[in-house]
Design a protein around this motif. Structure first.
Motif, PDB file in Angstrom:
ATOM      1  N   ARG A 136      60.401  31.373   5.085  1.00 20.48           N
ATOM      2  CA  ARG A 136      59.802  31.068   3.782  1.00 20.48           C
ATOM      3  C   ARG A 136      60.749  30.247   2.918  1.00 20.48           C
ATOM      4  N   LYS A 137      62.020  30.596   2.931  1.00 21.01           N
ATOM      5  CA  LYS A 137      62.998  29.863   2.131  1.00 21.01           C
ATOM      6  C   LYS A 137      63.116  28.404   2.576  1.00 21.01           C
ATOM      7  N   LEU A 138      63.062  28.195   3.882  1.00 21.15           N
ATOM      8  CA  LEU A 138      63.206  26.851   4.436  1.00 21.15           C
ATOM      9  C   LEU A 138      61.882  26.094   4.487  1.00 21.15           C
ATOM     10  N   ALA A 139      60.783  26.815   4.180  1.00 16.33           N
ATOM     11  CA  ALA A 139      59.437  26.228   4.218  1.00 16.33           C
ATOM     12  C   ALA A 139      59.092  25.697   5.601  1.00 16.33           C
TER      13      ALA A 139
ATOM     14  N   ASP B  93      63.710  19.760   3.156  1.00 15.85           N
ATOM     15  CA  ASP B  93      63.791  18.960   4.381  1.00 15.85           C
ATOM     16  C   ASP B  93      62.538  19.100   5.245  1.00 15.85           C
ATOM     17  N   SER B  94      61.898  20.258   5.185  1.00 17.27           N
ATOM     18  CA  SER B  94      60.700  20.483   6.007  1.00 17.27           C
ATOM     19  C   SER B  94      59.583  19.506   5.664  1.00 17.27           C
ATOM     20  N   PHE B  95      59.599  18.951   4.440  1.00 17.19           N
ATOM     21  CA  PHE B  95      58.562  18.000   4.037  1.00 17.19           C
ATOM     22  C   PHE B  95      58.622  16.720   4.853  1.00 17.19           C
ATOM     23  N   ARG B  96      59.774  16.455   5.477  1.00 19.54           N
ATOM     24  CA  ARG B  96      59.911  15.247   6.283  1.00 19.54           C
ATOM     25  C   ARG B  96      58.998  15.261   7.502  1.00 19.54           C
ATOM     26  N   ASN B  97      58.513  16.430   7.871  1.00 18.97           N
ATOM     27  CA  ASN B  97      57.619  16.548   9.025  1.00 18.97           C
ATOM     28  C   ASN B  97      56.159  16.373   8.640  1.00 18.97           C
TER      29      ASN B  97
ATOM     30  N   THR C 249      73.072  20.398  11.424  1.00 17.44           N
ATOM     31  CA  THR C 249      72.306  19.786  10.337  1.00 17.44           C
ATOM     32  C   THR C 249      72.388  20.705   9.132  1.00 17.44           C
ATOM     33  N   ARG C 250      72.040  20.191   7.963  1.00 19.88           N
ATOM     34  CA  ARG C 250      72.061  21.024   6.754  1.00 19.88           C
ATOM     35  C   ARG C 250      71.085  22.188   6.874  1.00 19.88           C
ATOM     36  N   GLN C 251      69.957  21.938   7.544  1.00 19.94           N
ATOM     37  CA  GLN C 251      68.961  23.000   7.701  1.00 19.94           C
ATOM     38  C   GLN C 251      69.493  24.109   8.592  1.00 19.94           C
ATOM     39  N   GLU C 252      70.197  23.739   9.671  1.00 19.31           N
ATOM     40  CA  GLU C 252      70.789  24.753  10.548  1.00 19.31           C
ATOM     41  C   GLU C 252      71.864  25.558   9.822  1.00 19.31           C
TER      42      GLU C 252
ATOM     43  N   ARG D 201      64.237  12.688  -2.699  1.00 24.39           N
ATOM     44  CA  ARG D 201      65.276  13.163  -1.794  1.00 24.39           C
ATOM     45  C   ARG D 201      64.872  14.533  -1.255  1.00 24.39           C
ATOM     46  N   THR D 202      65.596  14.986  -0.231  1.00 28.72           N
ATOM     47  CA  THR D 202      65.306  16.303   0.347  1.00 28.72           C
ATOM     48  C   THR D 202      66.591  17.101   0.522  1.00 28.72           C
ATOM     49  N   THR D 203      66.419  18.408   0.565  1.00 28.14           N
ATOM     50  CA  THR D 203      67.515  19.351   0.795  1.00 28.14           C
ATOM     51  C   THR D 203      66.927  20.557   1.527  1.00 28.14           C
ATOM     52  N   PRO D 204      67.717  21.330   2.263  1.00 30.64           N
ATOM     53  CA  PRO D 204      67.132  22.426   3.049  1.00 30.64           C
ATOM     54  C   PRO D 204      66.351  23.440   2.227  1.00 30.64           C
ATOM     55  N   THR D 205      66.914  23.938   1.125  1.00 31.48           N
ATOM     56  CA  THR D 205      66.236  24.922   0.288  1.00 31.48           C
ATOM     57  C   THR D 205      66.355  24.519  -1.179  1.00 31.48           C
TER      58      THR D 205
END
Length: 323
Positions: A285-288, A173-177, A264-267, A196-200
């Motif tokens: 690091r896990k969440l990038a 998900d961090s790639f969306r930024n 959110t999925r990231q939270e 697609r994206t996912t948190p980890t």
């Protein structure tokens, strides 16, 4: 239009003018086309070499050859040259395949091989991009990809998609930024690729044609290289992992929304990581994402829970069913 036949735009305009106005001499063609007589002379020399006109040896007139005869003859010649060249291409391709097969037989076992270092991995990915026939799946972990990496991948992805290869990528998900990654995902979607994206993600992963998989030697240090796996059982397991993640991931053109509990999925993933004993640093690091982003997210969660401390926030998150 006829550059394939050896005609420039100016050569073509002179030839067309001669077909329309066979009565014009060089001076007349020059005036008709609005070009210098010397340019008409040069064009006539080319047209004569290509047998599209016949020059009058005793005057300044030339007679155009009918296009059905002259242009068709030129095209037939080009087609013959292309056919010969294609045979050479196929022979060269077969020779490359033979050399590659001999190299692979020497350097790998039945179940796969080790690709030492990041350069070996990149070279192998380029090979696979050229030889993929049906499908390429990937997990992309870590921080945003560099512009150089995206630029290098673009032509390989384009060639594969044009051959009908299906490409599916999962990012974090961090790639969306990251504007570069977003632009690449949109460009890929325009050609038929999916992202697609996912948190980890569990690790970096590439699977080609459901028969070859690349995984990192050391997930914490991708620069060490990768393991190339051919075992049907192992690759099938990795495909199942990919499909499971893919089904729950969010398309790049979709919005990352909060669930019924406002998370959110990231939270939710951050809470799960911290509950599992990860520090803020390892969770980042896990969440990038950055350490500051983790701390800012945790502060927001603590306030929403009405907790006085992070420990109390953990207890209340568990009681609310957030973890």
């Amino acid at each position: 239009m006829f550059d394939l036949l050896g005609l420039s735009a100016q050569h073509e305009s002179v030839y067309r003018a001669m077909l329309q106005r066979p009565d014009l001499n060089i001076a007349g063609l020059s005036a008709h086309l609005g070009v210098e007589p010397g340019e008409v002379h040069a064009a006539l020399d080319v047209l004569a070499d290509l047998a599209l006109i016949r020059l009058d040896p005793e005057g300044d007139h030339a007679r155009p050859v009918r296009p059905q005869a002259g242009l068709t003859a030129l095209l037939t010649k080009v087609e013959a040259e292309v056919a010969v060249r294609q045979k050479h291409v196929e022979a060269t391709k077969a020779a490359i395949a033979a050399i590659a097969a001999a190299h692979d037989d020497y350097h790998q076992g039945a179940e796969g091989r080790v690709l030492e270092g990041i350069d070996s991995v990149r070279d192998r990915l380029a090979e696979l991009a050229h030889t993929a026939r049906a499908e390429c799946l990937s997990f992309n972990t870590g921080g945003a990809q560099s512009p150089d990496t995206l630029e290098a991948e673009a032509p390989l992805d384009q060639q594969a998609l044009q051959r009908g290869v299906q490409i599916r990528n999962v990012y974090q998900d961090s790639f969306r930024n990251d504007p570069g990654t977003l632009a690449h995902a949109r460009w890929l979607a325009g050609l038929g690729g999916q992202s697609r994206t996912t948190p980890t993600l569990p690790m970096r992963l590439v699977i080609v044609d459901r028969g070859i998989a690349l995984v990192p030697i050391d997930p914490t240090n991708p620069r060490r290289g990768a393991l190339e796996l051919h075992s049907h059982g192992i690759v099938a397991g990795l495909i199942a992992l990919f499909e499971q993640v893919w089904q729950t991931a969010t398309p790049f053109d979709g919005q990352v929304t909060a669930d019924a509990q406002g998370l959110t999925r990231q939270e939710r993933e951050l809470l799960r990581l911290l509950a599992a004993g990860h520090t803020d640093e390892s969770a980042a690091r896990k969440l990038a994402i950055s350490l500051r982003s983790v701390q800012r997210m945790m502060t927001s969660l603590t306030e929403r829970l009405g907790a006085a401390s992070r420990f109390q926030a953990g207890v209340q998150a568990a009681s609310h069913g957030w973890v």
